[in-house]
Design a protein around this motif. Sequence first.
Motif, PDB file in Angstrom:
ATOM      1  N   ALA A 236      38.217  42.467  47.207  1.00  0.00           N
ATOM      2  CA  ALA A 236      39.071  41.412  46.672  1.00  0.00           C
ATOM      3  C   ALA A 236      38.230  40.264  46.128  1.00  0.00           C
ATOM      4  N   THR A 237      38.839  39.458  45.271  1.00  0.00           N
ATOM      5  CA  THR A 237      38.199  38.281  44.696  1.00  0.00           C
ATOM      6  C   THR A 237      38.850  37.029  45.260  1.00  0.00           C
ATOM      7  N   LEU A 238      38.040  36.090  45.714  1.00  0.00           N
ATOM      8  CA  LEU A 238      38.554  34.809  46.195  1.00  0.00           C
ATOM      9  C   LEU A 238      38.931  33.942  45.003  1.00  0.00           C
ATOM     10  N   LEU A 239      40.185  33.473  44.975  1.00  0.00           N
ATOM     11  CA  LEU A 239      40.654  32.641  43.877  1.00  0.00           C
ATOM     12  C   LEU A 239      40.757  31.172  44.260  1.00  0.00           C
ATOM     13  N   GLY A 240      41.042  30.889  45.517  1.00  0.00           N
ATOM     14  CA  GLY A 240      41.183  29.496  45.927  1.00  0.00           C
ATOM     15  C   GLY A 240      41.508  29.401  47.396  1.00  0.00           C
ATOM     16  N   GLU A 241      41.187  28.248  47.976  1.00  0.00           N
ATOM     17  CA  GLU A 241      41.509  27.991  49.374  1.00  0.00           C
ATOM     18  C   GLU A 241      41.825  26.517  49.537  1.00  0.00           C
ATOM     19  N   ARG A 242      42.685  26.230  50.481  1.00  0.00           N
ATOM     20  CA  ARG A 242      43.037  24.839  50.732  1.00  0.00           C
ATOM     21  C   ARG A 242      43.552  24.682  52.148  1.00  0.00           C
ATOM     22  N   SER A 243      43.483  23.448  52.621  1.00  0.00           N
ATOM     23  CA  SER A 243      44.058  23.100  53.919  1.00  0.00           C
ATOM     24  C   SER A 243      45.316  22.292  53.663  1.00  0.00           C
ATOM     25  N   THR A 244      46.380  22.612  54.368  1.00  0.00           N
ATOM     26  CA  THR A 244      47.638  21.900  54.228  1.00  0.00           C
ATOM     27  C   THR A 244      48.047  21.336  55.582  1.00  0.00           C
ATOM     28  N   SER A 245      49.125  20.590  55.589  1.00  0.00           N
ATOM     29  CA  SER A 245      49.605  20.017  56.848  1.00  0.00           C
ATOM     30  C   SER A 245      50.057  21.089  57.823  1.00  0.00           C
ATOM     31  N   VAL A 250      44.457  30.833  51.839  1.00  0.00           N
ATOM     32  CA  VAL A 250      43.456  31.403  50.949  1.00  0.00           C
ATOM     33  C   VAL A 250      44.169  32.354  49.987  1.00  0.00           C
ATOM     34  N   SER A 251      43.933  32.172  48.695  1.00  0.00           N
ATOM     35  CA  SER A 251      44.515  33.041  47.671  1.00  0.00           C
ATOM     36  C   SER A 251      43.472  34.020  47.178  1.00  0.00           C
ATOM     37  N   LEU A 252      43.890  35.272  47.041  1.00  0.00           N
ATOM     38  CA  LEU A 252      42.982  36.367  46.703  1.00  0.00           C
ATOM     39  C   LEU A 252      43.589  37.248  45.624  1.00  0.00           C
ATOM     40  N   ARG A 253      42.717  37.959  44.912  1.00  0.00           N
ATOM     41  CA  ARG A 253      43.158  38.988  43.988  1.00  0.00           C
ATOM     42  C   ARG A 253      42.671  40.328  44.531  1.00  0.00           C
ATOM     43  N   ASP A 254      43.588  41.270  44.776  1.00  0.00           N
ATOM     44  CA  ASP A 254      43.178  42.545  45.347  1.00  0.00           C
ATOM     45  C   ASP A 254      42.435  43.387  44.298  1.00  0.00           C
ATOM     46  N   PRO A 255      41.823  44.493  44.680  1.00  0.00           N
ATOM     47  CA  PRO A 255      41.036  45.273  43.712  1.00  0.00           C
ATOM     48  C   PRO A 255      41.836  45.798  42.529  1.00  0.00           C
ATOM     49  N   ASP A 256      43.160  45.848  42.658  1.00  0.00           N
ATOM     50  CA  ASP A 256      44.024  46.335  41.583  1.00  0.00           C
ATOM     51  C   ASP A 256      44.508  45.209  40.675  1.00  0.00           C
ATOM     52  N   GLY A 257      44.223  43.953  41.066  1.00  0.00           N
ATOM     53  CA  GLY A 257      44.597  42.817  40.233  1.00  0.00           C
ATOM     54  C   GLY A 257      45.742  41.980  40.744  1.00  0.00           C
ATOM     55  N   ALA A 258      46.392  42.369  41.853  1.00  0.00           N
ATOM     56  CA  ALA A 258      47.541  41.634  42.369  1.00  0.00           C
ATOM     57  C   ALA A 258      47.079  40.418  43.170  1.00  0.00           C
ATOM     58  N   ILE A 259      47.706  39.268  42.911  1.00  0.00           N
ATOM     59  CA  ILE A 259      47.381  38.027  43.605  1.00  0.00           C
ATOM     60  C   ILE A 259      48.282  37.873  44.826  1.00  0.00           C
ATOM     61  N   PHE A 260      47.675  37.478  45.939  1.00  0.00           N
ATOM     62  CA  PHE A 260      48.447  37.194  47.151  1.00  0.00           C
ATOM     63  C   PHE A 260      47.733  36.103  47.920  1.00  0.00           C
ATOM     64  N   THR A 261      48.437  35.501  48.878  1.00  0.00           N
ATOM     65  CA  THR A 261      47.894  34.417  49.688  1.00  0.00           C
ATOM     66  C   THR A 261      48.052  34.763  51.151  1.00  0.00           C
ATOM     67  N   VAL A 262      47.017  34.504  51.947  1.00  0.00           N
ATOM     68  CA  VAL A 262      47.125  34.620  53.394  1.00  0.00           C
ATOM     69  C   VAL A 262      47.170  33.217  53.959  1.00  0.00           C
ATOM     70  N   SER A 263      48.023  33.038  54.935  1.00  0.00           N
ATOM     71  CA  SER A 263      48.321  31.711  55.443  1.00  0.00           C
ATOM     72  C   SER A 263      48.463  31.748  56.952  1.00  0.00           C
ATOM     73  N   SER A 264      48.088  30.656  57.590  1.00  0.00           N
ATOM     74  CA  SER A 264      48.290  30.539  59.034  1.00  0.00           C
ATOM     75  C   SER A 264      49.686  30.039  59.358  1.00  0.00           C
ATOM     76  N   TYR A 265      50.467  29.801  58.324  1.00  0.00           N
ATOM     77  CA  TYR A 265      51.803  29.222  58.475  1.00  0.00           C
ATOM     78  C   TYR A 265      52.848  30.253  58.104  1.00  0.00           C
ATOM     79  N   ASP A 266      53.900  30.376  58.915  1.00  0.00           N
ATOM     80  CA  ASP A 266      54.899  31.415  58.638  1.00  0.00           C
ATOM     81  C   ASP A 266      56.014  30.967  57.708  1.00  0.00           C
TER      82      ASP A 266
END
Length: 278
Positions: A236-245, A250-266
């Motif tokens: 995957a490619t790292l596209l961006g990361e940030r801290s929120t309240s 962290v936003s990523l692009r998978d090897p096929d090109g799809a963008i998704f975000t992993v978050s500690s918040y539900d």
Amino acid sequence: MNDKTTRSVTAPTSESAYGAPCWVSLMARDLGAAQDFYGTVLGWEFRKGRLGDDFTIALADGVPVAGIGALAPRLTVAVAWTPYFAVEDADVAGARIRERSGTVAVGPISLSTGRGLLAADRDGAVFGVWEGELVHDWPAWRDHAPAWIRLLSRDAFDSAIFYGEVFDWAGGRAGCCEVTYAEGAVLLHRDGRVLARLTSGADPTSGNPLLHPRWHVHFAVKDVEETASAARRCGATLLGERSTSTGAEVSLRDPDGAIFTVSSYDGMVPALPHPLVH
């Protein structure tokens, strides 16, 4: 195709969740490779879905999270994570989208458990519409929020009007979704739970794909940093990361090109009572 699909009487249907985001799905070029990637990175397991051999349900700790299907060669759509909204009639939804200067790219098409279409709003953000049976565990998916969605648009209020008119948000009908404004975002909620966030600030001319008008799909994980590291090790490619309240994202692009975000918040918190009228 416009024929209605015969449905099971036991499964919940889109009529019970009309207007609400009811699922997220990825159409991948290589189903096996996508399963390997997300299984390794997010710890998902997979079972066969009811839409055929080319569609699977991703499970986290036994709870359905998302769908991953094989992209049909005839469909000229981008590989992307897409949220789907429940409707009572896909034809009506499609007509409303077109009437409001949105675009219907695919469908409605009939599948074994319902009818769906792919569309884009006035800014070009892609979303899906689903009429028919929902996944059997949809209430658990909604309440536990292993996935949640955020729209980045040029103007959140204008987008709220567009989607509100398409999906009957804040229409006064019993059970409809409501919209409020809090912390710089339009919040879509039902029964005290936030189902989606709509935010302003998209720039379709930006070289950063995270700033394009888009529905961002977030997946809740226990350790954002470790998950992002695992994703990069898997291509995957790292596209961006940030801290929120509410935690790290962290936003990523998978090897096929799809963008998704992993978050500690539900993503599931009570909405604040500042109603919007559209």
